[in-house]
Design a protein around this motif. Structure first.
Motif, PDB file in Angstrom:
ATOM      1  N   ASN A   1       1.654 -10.411 -22.140  1.00 49.78           N
ATOM      2  CA  ASN A   1       0.488  -9.578 -22.430  1.00 49.78           C
ATOM      3  C   ASN A   1      -0.020  -9.898 -23.831  1.00 49.78           C
ATOM      4  O   ASN A   1       0.396 -10.886 -24.439  1.00 49.78           O
ATOM      5  CB  ASN A   1       0.815  -8.087 -22.245  1.00 49.78           C
TER       6      ASN A   1
ATOM      7  N   TYR B   1       6.913  -5.761 -20.127  1.00 46.40           N
ATOM      8  CA  TYR B   1       6.600  -5.775 -18.698  1.00 46.40           C
ATOM      9  C   TYR B   1       7.817  -5.339 -17.884  1.00 46.40           C
ATOM     10  O   TYR B   1       7.720  -4.490 -16.996  1.00 46.40           O
ATOM     11  CB  TYR B   1       6.153  -7.187 -18.301  1.00 46.40           C
TER      12      TYR B   1
ATOM     13  N   GLN C   1       8.297  -1.885 -15.667  1.00 49.46           N
ATOM     14  CA  GLN C   1       8.600  -1.900 -14.234  1.00 49.46           C
ATOM     15  C   GLN C   1       9.929  -1.191 -13.973  1.00 49.46           C
ATOM     16  O   GLN C   1      10.081  -0.507 -12.963  1.00 49.46           O
ATOM     17  CB  GLN C   1       8.681  -3.345 -13.705  1.00 49.46           C
TER      18      GLN C   1
ATOM     19  N   ASN D   1       9.290   2.509 -14.050  1.00 46.98           N
ATOM     20  CA  ASN D   1       8.604   2.891 -12.808  1.00 46.98           C
ATOM     21  C   ASN D   1       9.605   2.942 -11.658  1.00 46.98           C
ATOM     22  O   ASN D   1       9.575   3.844 -10.822  1.00 46.98           O
ATOM     23  CB  ASN D   1       7.513   1.876 -12.448  1.00 46.98           C
TER      24      ASN D   1
ATOM     25  N   THR E   1      10.147  -2.005  -7.066  1.00 42.83           N
ATOM     26  CA  THR E   1       9.094  -1.959  -8.083  1.00 42.83           C
ATOM     27  C   THR E   1       8.995  -3.283  -8.837  1.00 42.83           C
ATOM     28  O   THR E   1       7.902  -3.843  -8.977  1.00 42.83           O
ATOM     29  CB  THR E   1       9.384  -0.808  -9.074  1.00 42.83           C
TER      30      THR E   1
ATOM     31  N   LYS F   1       2.072   1.930  -9.635  1.00 44.94           N
ATOM     32  CA  LYS F   1       2.484   1.522 -10.976  1.00 44.94           C
ATOM     33  C   LYS F   1       3.001   0.083 -11.038  1.00 44.94           C
ATOM     34  O   LYS F   1       2.711  -0.615 -12.007  1.00 44.94           O
ATOM     35  CB  LYS F   1       3.485   2.522 -11.543  1.00 44.94           C
ATOM     36  N   PRO F   2       3.734  -0.388 -10.025  1.00 45.30           N
ATOM     37  CA  PRO F   2       4.196  -1.788 -10.119  1.00 45.30           C
ATOM     38  C   PRO F   2       3.033  -2.780 -10.243  1.00 45.30           C
ATOM     39  O   PRO F   2       3.062  -3.658 -11.101  1.00 45.30           O
ATOM     40  CB  PRO F   2       4.954  -2.005  -8.806  1.00 45.30           C
ATOM     41  N   ILE F   3       2.025  -2.609  -9.429  1.00 48.46           N
ATOM     42  CA  ILE F   3       0.920  -3.584  -9.452  1.00 48.46           C
ATOM     43  C   ILE F   3       0.031  -3.360 -10.680  1.00 48.46           C
ATOM     44  O   ILE F   3      -0.475  -4.317 -11.270  1.00 48.46           O
ATOM     45  CB  ILE F   3       0.102  -3.557  -8.129  1.00 48.46           C
TER      46      ILE F   3
ATOM     47  N   THR G   1       1.115  -2.347 -13.544  1.00 45.27           N
ATOM     48  CA  THR G   1       1.865  -2.922 -14.673  1.00 45.27           C
ATOM     49  C   THR G   1       1.623  -4.425 -14.725  1.00 45.27           C
ATOM     50  O   THR G   1       1.422  -4.995 -15.800  1.00 45.27           O
ATOM     51  CB  THR G   1       3.372  -2.622 -14.513  1.00 45.27           C
ATOM     52  N   LYS G   2       1.620  -5.040 -13.549  1.00 44.80           N
ATOM     53  CA  LYS G   2       1.362  -6.482 -13.488  1.00 44.80           C
ATOM     54  C   LYS G   2      -0.069  -6.785 -13.975  1.00 44.80           C
ATOM     55  O   LYS G   2      -0.290  -7.723 -14.745  1.00 44.80           O
ATOM     56  CB  LYS G   2       1.550  -6.961 -12.041  1.00 44.80           C
TER      57      LYS G   2
ATOM     58  N   ALA H   1      -0.321  -6.633 -17.653  1.00 45.71           N
ATOM     59  CA  ALA H   1       0.182  -7.849 -18.310  1.00 45.71           C
ATOM     60  C   ALA H   1      -0.863  -8.965 -18.316  1.00 45.71           C
ATOM     61  O   ALA H   1      -0.847  -9.823 -19.189  1.00 45.71           O
ATOM     62  CB  ALA H   1       1.440  -8.321 -17.605  1.00 45.71           C
TER      63      ALA H   1
ATOM     64  N   ASN I   1      -3.943  -8.388 -18.802  1.00 49.55           N
ATOM     65  CA  ASN I   1      -4.865  -7.908 -19.827  1.00 49.55           C
ATOM     66  C   ASN I   1      -6.341  -8.216 -19.540  1.00 49.55           C
ATOM     67  O   ASN I   1      -7.029  -8.805 -20.377  1.00 49.55           O
ATOM     68  CB  ASN I   1      -4.470  -8.484 -21.189  1.00 49.55           C
TER      69      ASN I   1
END
Lengths: 335, 431
Positions: free
Chosen positions: A10, A18, A22, A25, A289, B253-255, B257-258, B261, B263
């Motif tokens: 990121n 990251y 995860q 989560n 997750t 949330k998993p997707i 969060t990806k 990343a 951005n």
């Protein structure tokens, strides 16, 4: 593989963020899977059958909490049908509202669990296949009952706690996630104490070990099984409230997928083993997750997030083939 | 003994009948009450003004149309009334039923009452097709309004077409009309257009250079996504990832969060049900990107209630112009609330309009005959509650309108933050 990791960088270039995100989560959802799975594992422990209706007792917990909050005037008729209302409560009020929701949901699901056992499963004791089909029928009945009488659509669940955000190494998580973890630890500790340190727990273990011998030793089999059907669904009901608080919604079909995942968690951890089941739930939540986040990257977009359920079901197949007793379970069989 | 009992019973029954016959009938009682009320009124001096008022009343108040009689004209409505989509479509059904009631109050069609049943397709293509066959086989049904999801309408459309059932769906996918069905009329903007409008809005209102996409995999949302991605490429916006999701998912949330990343400068969703959860969880994860999402006006009040302040600044678009600028929409809203006790979601305006357009076609057809109604639908020029409906030869809408909004801090779709999207140029003009 390096390029895959680079894709996850990121703005701060922190891959660890990251993974932590995860992981957090995964723990939250894993706690929910694990708590639901406890109901499956307890019933399986004493009756050697899967109580499929348990997923609906979990769903009804959330539903009952909404109606309790409505009755207590926390939410009004105009808003309860569809909305998530941010209610402003003092700390003490908040604690009381949460306790009331938990107590109401636990009582309702627990008593319903006992009724289900008494009305539908006890007459079929000793006929495991018929009892299994019966529990499937009860599941369908309860889901449709909820749809008809409690609502066909998604209902909002009031935001009892104002959302607070925390950061650990760039990863963000909320107070609700922390709350779920705390409640899970408390419930698990309480349950382990009950099963390992009390008379009722000894009875439950004795019935799980050998029902006939336990009966000869003076254990009241019916009462012990009924208590299992009280405790498991009560935990399921509380989990229903936790899940509704997390996603801020209740829906009559919520139990379907959560129930299957929880069953996978129970199989994975070792059905009948309480601590193992909880570990199974956590493992499944984290794996699902983290895996769902990685799947589109690893497969180069071929498999997306929509395939996240692949992890739960692949795991169950693998477990049943290679380690049917689960990660923490003891192998059983006829000598 | 038996004979005595029988005779006593007969006497009691006879006496009861005599008493009942002597009692004055209820309506007369009402009349008497009315007369008493009138005599109690204060006498009014008959001045010029009073006469004017009375004349005005007589002139303005329309003579009530005679109540429709005879065999009802069946126009059924198909909508997803169970499952995750229920809420908005429950209101849409109420809008259509209100349309039927108003038509009957105005004398019905050909002096006959309109009879409408809201049927549930459960957002299930299999159930939808079964329902379509059942409606086709029912000779009483002369037209079908709905369904409202492309995922169900796409397989239902050929069934309706084959049996010559006039069908007006509220489904946006081009797959509804592309096969060239004779009986299907699509009075909506199409899905790729909706996607393109959202890309234009993100580009012009937020000046974004990169965007991540989340979409449901159904005929409508796929096309929203395709239109959006195509337009982004034309505008030079980088697509960081395209992520399919399912409507039953609750944990995004998993997707997200990806996506975090990756951005991107913005996140776009082409979803219906999960939209609110996605936006809420996006903000919970600390993702502060610009956001645009389709379908939000379909169940806007639901969306804002679930998201709360996370909804502020969200860009979305639909067929509904700003309500505060249109008195007729406000008036409909009041009527709806008076009838059903609940505020209509913005989508209800369009459902009501298109249902009424179908009834108008039946009137123009001259008879409740399916073939005649299809012919009348082809010649539609209906000035509806929201927009004018005229069909192209391929049964698509002639001049689809699209208004883009930015959700205001008080969680409204307001005229201050509304822009009319020009399909040809991609321009956004303030409403």
């Amino acid at each position: 593989m390096t390029s895959l990791w680079l894709e996850l960088q990121n703005e701060e270039g922190n891959t660890m963020t990251y993974l932590i995100q995860q992981f957090m989560n995964g723990i939250s959802i894993g706690c929910i899977y694990g708590l639901i799975a406890l109901g499956y594992t307890m019933v399986f422990g004493v009756l050697r059958m899967v109580n499929f209706s348990h997923s609906e007792l979990f769903m009804l917990g959330g539903m009952v909490a909404v109606f309790l909050l409505l009755g207590a005037g926390i939410i009004d008729v105009a808003t309860m049908r569809t909305t998530t209302v941010a209610v402003s409560l003092s700390g003490l009020q908040m604690a009381m509202v949460i306790m009331m929701s938990f107590a109401g949901a636990a009582a309702f699901s627990g008593i319903l669990g006992v009724i289900i056992e008494r009305m539908t499963l006890r007459p079929l004791r000793g006929k495991p296949m018929i009892a299994l089909v019966n529990s499937l029928g009860t599941q369908i009945f309860l889901r449709n009952f909820a749809m008809l009488f409690l609502g066909r659509d998604m209902r909002g669940f009031p935001r009892i706690m104002p959302t607070l955000y925390f950061k650990i190494m760039g990863a963000t998580f909320t107070n609700i996630q922390v709350f779920i973890i705390i409640v899970t630890v408390l419930l698990l500790t309480g349950l382990l104490y009950l099963v390992n340190r009390t008379y009722l727990g000894r009875c439950i273990r004795a019935v799980a070990e050998d029902r006939d011998v336990a009966s000869l030793m003076g254990v009241d089999i019916n009462r012990t099984i009924a208590s299992v059907f009280l405790i498991g669904p009560a935990i399921g009901g509380i989990t229903g409230v936790l899940c509704s608080m997390y996603f801020e919604q209740v829906y009559y079909a919520t139990g379907a997928m959560f129930g299957i995942k929880a069953w996978v968690a129970a199989v994975m951890g070792g059905i009948g083993d309480i601590a193992g089941t909880m570990m199974g739930g956590l493992t499944l939540g984290i794996l699902e997750t983290v895996g769902a986040g990685f799947l589109p990257i690893v497969s180069r977009g071929l498999l997306g997030f929509e395939y996240k359920d692949i992890f739960a079901f692949s795991l169950m197949i693998l477990m049943l083939i290679f380690r049917p007793q689960g990660i923490f379970g003891e192998p059983t069989g006829t000598k | 003994m038996k004979g005595k009992f029988l005779s006593v019973t007969l006497v009691v029954v006879a006496l009861s009948l005599v008493v009942a016959a002597c009692a004055p009938p209820t309506p007369e009682k009402v009349e008497v009450t009315k007369i008493v009320e009138v005599t109690k009124e204060v006498p009014v001096e008959i001045t010029k003004e009073v006469v004017k008022e009375v004349v005005k009343e007589v002139v303005v108040t329309p003579t009530p149309a005679p109540a429709p009689t005879g065999k009802p004209i069946r126009v059924d409505v198909v909508l997803p009334l169970t499952g995750v989509y229920t809420y908005a479509f429950d209101l849409a059904c109420k809008g259509c039923l209100m349309g039927a009631e108003e038509t009957n109050t105005a004398g019905g069609i050909f002096g006959r009452p309109v009879y409408t049943i809201c049927r549930d397709d459960g957002a299930d293509p299999k159930l939808g097709v079964t329902l379509a066959h059942a409606l086709c086989d029912d000779p009483e049904v002369v037209g079908v309004y709905g369904t409202s999801l492309s995922l169900t309408e796409v397989p239902m459309a050929p069934v309706f077409d084959e049996c010559g059932m006039p069908n007006v769906p509220h489904a946006f996918s081009t797959l509804v009309t592309e096969p060239g069905y004779k009986a299907i009329f699509q009075p909506t903007v199409n899905s790729p257009g909706v996607g393109r409008a959202h890309a234009d809005a993100l580009y012009k209102l937020r000046d974004v250079k990169s965007v991540a996409v989340l979409h449901e995999e159904d005929p409508c949302n796929e096309q929203y996504k395709d239109g959006f991605v195509e337009r982004c490429e034309e505008l030079g916006i980088k697509i960081t990832s395209v992520n399919p999701v399912t409507k039953d998912t609750v944990d995004f949330k998993p997707i997200l969060t990806k996506i975090g990343a990756e951005n991107p400068e913005a996140i776009f969703t082409a979803c219906f049900v999960p939209t609110a959860l996605i936006v809420k969880q996006m903000r919970e994860l600390g993702l502060k990107q610009a956001y645009a999402g389709t379908e939000i006006p379909e169940n806007f009040y639901e969306f804002t209630k679930t998201c709360g302040e996370a909804a502020v600044g969200a860009i979305t678009g639909g067929e509904i112009p700003p309500i505060e600028k249109h008195p007729e929409l406000q008036e409909f809203s009041k009527r709806f609330e008076a009838r059903w006790g609940v505020k209509p979601e913005p989508t209800v305006f369009v459902h009501y309009q298109n249902y009424m357009m179908l009834l108008d076609a039946i009137k123009r057809a001259g008879s409740p005959d399916r073939k005649a109604i299809i012919k009348a639908l082809e010649e539609t020029d209906y000035d509806g509650l929201v927009f004018r409906v005229r069909f192209n030869p391929d049964h698509t809408l002639e001049n689809p309108i699209m208004t883009m909004y930015e959700v205001t801090p008080d969680l409204e779709l307001s005229a201050d933050k509304a822009w009319r999207w020009e399909k040809a140029t991609g321009e956004l003009k303030p409403e």
